[in-house]
Design an enzyme around this catalytic site. Structure first.
Site, PDB file in Angstrom:
ATOM      1  N   PHE A 605       0.823  -1.219   0.034  1.00  0.00           N
ATOM      2  CA  PHE A 605       0.079   0.137  -0.139  1.00  0.00           C
ATOM      3  C   PHE A 605       0.735   1.343   0.039  1.00  0.00           C
ATOM      4  O   PHE A 605       1.833   1.463   0.848  1.00  0.00           O
ATOM      5  CB  PHE A 605      -0.951   0.075   1.273  1.00  0.00           C
ATOM      6  CG  PHE A 605      -1.875  -1.054   1.368  1.00  0.00           C
ATOM      7  CD1 PHE A 605      -2.922  -0.867   0.951  1.00  0.00           C
ATOM      8  CD2 PHE A 605      -1.573  -2.220   2.077  1.00  0.00           C
ATOM      9  CE1 PHE A 605      -4.280  -1.837   0.987  1.00  0.00           C
ATOM     10  CE2 PHE A 605      -2.776  -3.097   2.081  1.00  0.00           C
ATOM     11  CZ  PHE A 605      -4.056  -2.957   1.631  1.00  0.00           C
ATOM     12  N   ASP A 606       0.436   2.170  -0.807  1.00  0.00           N
ATOM     13  CA  ASP A 606       1.027   3.645  -0.612  1.00  0.00           C
ATOM     14  C   ASP A 606       0.498   4.107   0.596  1.00  0.00           C
ATOM     15  O   ASP A 606      -0.636   3.865   0.917  1.00  0.00           O
ATOM     16  CB  ASP A 606       0.724   4.312  -1.813  1.00  0.00           C
ATOM     17  CG  ASP A 606       1.245   5.874  -1.576  1.00  0.00           C
ATOM     18  OD1 ASP A 606       2.319   5.943  -1.180  1.00  0.00           O
ATOM     19  OD2 ASP A 606       0.317   6.618  -2.122  1.00  0.00           O
ATOM     20  N   LYS A 607       1.235   5.153   1.309  1.00  0.00           N
ATOM     21  CA  LYS A 607       0.521   5.627   2.529  1.00  0.00           C
ATOM     22  C   LYS A 607      -0.522   6.778   2.184  1.00  0.00           C
ATOM     23  O   LYS A 607      -1.590   6.507   2.482  1.00  0.00           O
ATOM     24  CB  LYS A 607       1.313   5.932   3.670  1.00  0.00           C
ATOM     25  CG  LYS A 607       0.932   6.570   4.762  1.00  0.00           C
ATOM     26  CD  LYS A 607       2.122   6.944   5.801  1.00  0.00           C
ATOM     27  CE  LYS A 607       2.466   8.439   5.370  1.00  0.00           C
ATOM     28  NZ  LYS A 607       2.006   9.395   6.091  1.00  0.00           N
TER      29      LYS A 607
END
Length: 928
Positions: A605-607
């Site tokens: 996941f990208d944050k």
């Protein structure tokens, strides 16, 4: 807000810190950096080279402060809100929401390729040792997906280059690459790259591809007929038909064959081609053109009635044998009407297909005096086909229903009056009026009014979303409350809805492994069956079987072995799954991605903007000894008001909420990745991370406070005014509602690893990962590091990358499946990802994963059913254990069974999600 265009980059919590390297679609890296005239003393640091030309389709709106005099001579996609006195000279069309320099041509008739992500060249050794260069296939030949057709031309052209030993397609990196083996002593990498790009451009200019609707396909077998017939045309490289969505994609040599030739050839084969209009899944004309679909069912019924009548006459009426025979002959004629017509067509092309086999079998039976069997066979065959068409139509209509949500007429304000105009005639920049209860006719931006809109058509969310002036609205969404005036930003053929419908309709042509397997099998099986049907009776007769019985057994072998069910087994599942996903707000761009998504066992996941909302809030103000909260916050806000960085905005908003008057600062200077320095009155004020004060003695209590806040997952800013430390501010992003639930659900689905990739500092990243329940957090990462991290994960298994599609395009591209969020608002997301969650709702991720797995199971079940039943029937036919009628019943039954099994997927709905309040990240310490 960054003042005089001050490009701030507090490398504090924001991945998008790096997303701002403006690559304005110029071929050269920031050669234009000197064009920007920024306000006094602002040292713009454009230090990063973002290779992708997604231009400004960036979500972070740059707000230029006062006196910003940019001269960007190019198509700006970002929503720039200009401050006072901004003398931007853009001189061009802002309407285009596409990245700068994005050459989008949405005339889907001639598929000018949608710009996809292009990965940088790789340089891995060749499989057998030796030097090899890998080029992204999309970059070398836009629009190509496989190693046939246009690819073969590219291959031949590159292999002719000196020093090149072999060229092939390689997919081990999770995406297609052109792998060029070469001799380093003869040719250098740079020479090869230039040659490959030149050859690629020439091949792309000469060899094109085009999509059509096909009208008149009566069975999955017709797809093979068209592929075969068009494939023989000189200049046609490949022809592939998506039977379920009735699309034909042809790759051709534009110097040898024209589109007219292809259409003429198809007509000769008996199929009409039509260029699809964007956003319509079905043809303008009735399916199959003309009477065929209307007559199909009635003829089947007539055939059935006559069949029963003939049997009754023979049994009970005592009439001469000729009467039932005539009745059965009529039954054969009506049941076999379309089959006979089709088989004549294929015989004229010297091609034998399933329809021909059936007709031959029926006529064979009749000639031998088994009229009832012959009529029964054609009746069942026709009934099976009619039912299958009904079923496939249902799946197609469910796609069309996505597009049917778009109104045909728009109420446009022209010279003071409101007039009704067809949506196709509305131009960019015109204003449309949307009354309460109406559907929005075109994509645009609200200019007047506020309301809430039900966006289920696009995002699958059933709850209305509040919208005000300046917000984006999409065609097909319903206006629930107030009257709106909307400025049109996209023409009807380019709207998000139209693009979703097109992508869904073409998804099936991107064939996955299961589909390819079924096709290959079908192509090998049909000719073998034909040979078998000729050889088998001859052998039987030689072995002493009576001629009549030998031929009847051959006929039942024909029926048993024809691969009808096989042909339709995967298309029905792919079409249904993709349609169900689209209805639930998830766009899957191809059958191949369904299969890849089902195999995923790790998710990255990208944050920012994915797990978090991407809107930081000020959580802690810790003034130093003898400093008031007002002084600390007011001083910081004075400086931060000159910046447009999200962190800066959080500080300014907090000061405004507290009613603190902040005098405007001046002379802003951004210190890249560390903070900002400016003048407030005569004093110099520094605001930024501890890194900004390196080499200065920072008081111990300030340093202790910073580490305490960072432990709690907050991003810190230290404030210093003319050498005096005023205190520390702690800012944190807000977690997305339900992010934790989603991660737990994914664990239940058997996802082994969940990883967060963030550009933020490691402590903050770790704190958020723990709150969400992720296995690990990798931070701080630059975009290139994210790509490396995804590749690293990809070595251990199949990995999906989830991001918002803006600054993580390269990482999405590196993963086996790139999943973008918030596709409705971002063109970058629609273009770069393989799977797009149309809303900002993460809960759609488990839905998409579950659906992909079910679809893959269904495809496998279908292959087993189709092959299993055929296998049993073939054995039975060879040993004479079955009658023709049994074979036909089972054969048609299996076809209907696989179609029905595929259509089950249409019923899948996403689980209803409750909207939870957003939780702020970080533990809130007492405000000092």
């Amino acid at each position: 807000m960054h003042g005089p265009g001050c490009k701030h980059d507090h490398d504090h919590g924001h991945d998008h810190a790096h997303a701002h390297g403006h690559d304005h679609g110029h071929g050269h890296e920031h050669a234009h950096a000197e064009k920007h005239e920024h306000g006094p003393g602002c040292s713009h640091d454009h230090g990063h080279d973002h290779g992708h030309a997604h231009g400004h389709a960036e979500k972070h709106e740059h707000e230029h402060g006062p006196g910003c005099s940019h001269d960007h001579g190019h198509a700006h996609a970002a929503k720039h809100e200009h401050g006072p006195g901004c003398s931007h000279d853009h001189g061009h069309d802002h309407g285009h929401e596409h990245g700068a320099g994005c050459d989008h041509d949405h005339d889907h008739g001639h598929h000018h390729h949608k710009p996809k992500r292009i990965r940088p060249p790789g340089h891995r050794p060749a499989e057998g040792g030796g030097a090899a260069l890998q080029l992204d296939l999309e970059g070398a030949l836009p629009g190509e997906t496989d190693d046939v057709g246009r690819f073969e031309k590219l291959e031949a052209a590159i292999e002719a280059h000196r020093g090149v030993t072999d060229v092939h397609l390689r997919r081990d990196a999770g995406h297609p690459e052109v792998c060029i083996h070469y001799k380093p002593e003869v040719v250098s990498v740079s020479q090869l790259l230039t040659a490959a790009q030149r050859i690629g451009a020439e091949v792309a200019a000469r060899y094109k591809h085009q999509t059509w609707f096909v009208r008149g396909m009566t069975s999955a077998d017709a797809a093979t007929a068209i592929e075969h017939g068009l494939g023989k045309l000189k200049g046609v490289l490949t022809a592939s038909v998506a039977y379920a969505s009735e699309r034909l994609v042809v790759e051709y040599d534009s110097e040898e064959v024209t589109l007219k030739d292809v259409e003429a050839k198809a007509k000769q084969l008996g199929y009409a081609l039509e260029v699809p209009s964007s956003g319509h899944a079905c043809s303008h004309h009735a399916h199959g053109g003309g009477l065929a679909p209307l007559l199909e069912m009635p003829l089947v019924v007539v055939s059935g009635v006559l069949l029963v009548a003939g049997w009754a006459i023979e049994k009970f009426a005592g009439l001469p044998a000729l009467v039932p025979t005539i009745v059965w002959a009529l039954s054969m004629a009506s049941g076999g009407f379309f089959a006979i017509r089709g088989s004549l067509k294929s015989l004229l092309q010297l091609r034998v297909d399933i329809e021909t086999m059936m007709v031959v079998a029926a006529l064979g039976a009749a000639v031998l005096g088994a009229w009832f069997e012959g009529a029964f066979l054609l009746f069942l065959f026709a009934a099976g086909h009619a039912l299958e068409h009904r079923a496939m139509d249902r799946a197609r209509r469910s796609i069309e229903s996505l597009g049917a949500l778009r109104p045909e007429m728009a109420r446009v304000r022209r010279s003071g009056d409101v007039v009704e105009v067809p949506v196709g005639d509305v131009q960019r920049g015109e204003r449309v009026v949307v009354r309460p209860g109406d559907r929005v006719p075109l994509d645009g931006i609200i200019r007047e009014g506020k309301s809430s809109l039900e966006q289920a058509a696009i995002t699958g969310e059933s709850l209305p979303v509040p919208k005000k002036a300046g917000d984006e609205v999409f065609s097909g969404t319903i206006n629930c409350e107030g009257l709106l005036e909307v400025e049109v930003t996209r023409l009807s053929s380019e709207s998000v809805l139209a693009r979703v419908v097109d992508m869904v309709a073409e998804a099936e042509a991107q064939k996955g492994p299961n589909q390819r397997f079924a096709q290959r099998l079908e192509r090998t099986v049909a000719p073998l069956v034909m040979i078998g049907a000729v050889v088998f009776p001859v052998v039987l007769v030689l072995l002493g079987t009576p001629v009549k019985e030998a031929i009847l057994r051959a006929v039942s072998l024909l029926v048993a072995a024809s691969p009808c069910a096989l042909a339709i087994s995967t298309p029905s599942a792919v079409l249904s799954a993709v349609a169900a996903a689209a209805r639930g707000g998830v766009l899957v761009k191809g059958g191949i991605y369904l299969e890849l998504l089902a195999k995923v066992n790790a998710i990255a996941f990208d944050k920012t903007g994915t797990l978090t909302v991407g809107r930081p809030k000020l959580l802690s103000t810790v003034p130093a000894q003898g400093v008031s909260r007002e002084e600390l916050l007011g001083t910081a806000a004075s400086v931060e008001s000159l910046s447009a960085h999200p962190l800066a905005r959080a500080v300014v908003e907090a000061a405004a909420e507290g009613g603190i008057q902040a005098p405007a600062g001046s002379d802003c200077e951004a210190i890249h990745g560390k903070g900002i320095r400016a003048k407030v009155g005569a004093d110099t004020v520094d605001v930024g991370s501890l890194a900004l004060f390196e080499g200065d003695a920072v008081p111990a209590e300030i340093a202790a406070e910073v580490s305490k806040l960072e432990e709690a997952g907050q991003t810190t800013m230290v404030v210093r005014r003319s050498g005096r430390y005023l205190g520390v501010l702690g800012v944190a992003d807000t977690l997305r509602a339900g992010a934790r639930n989603v991660v737990h659900t994914l664990k239940d689905y058997g996802i082994e690893r969940t990883v967060m990739l963030s550009g933020d500092n490691a402590k903050v990243a770790k704190s958020i990962a723990e709150q969400v329940g992720l296995d690990e957090a990798k931070a701080p990462l630059m975009p290139a590091d994210k790509v490396a991290a995804v590749r690293e994960m990809g070595r251990k298994g199949s990995v999906a990358m989830v991001g918002d599609g803006v600054n993580d395009a390269p990482a999405l591209a590196a993963a086996a499946v790139g999943v973008a969020m918030g596709g409705a608002g971002s063109d970058a997301a629609l273009e770069t990802a393989d799977v797009v969650l149309m809303s900002d709702d993460l809960s759609k991720l488990p839905f998409a994963l579950g659906l992909a797995r079910q679809a893959t199971h269904v495809m496998q079940q279908n292959l087993v059913i189709a092959l299993g039943i055929s296998g049993i029937l073939i054995i039975a036919a060879v040993f004479g254990l079955t009658h023709i009628s049994h074979a036909v019943v089972l054969h048609e039954g299996s076809t209907l069974l696989v179609v029905a099994n595929g259509l089950r997927l249409l019923a899948i709905r996403p689980p209803a999600m409750k909207r939870a309040p957003e939780a702020a990240v970080g533990v809130q310490p007492a405000v000092g």
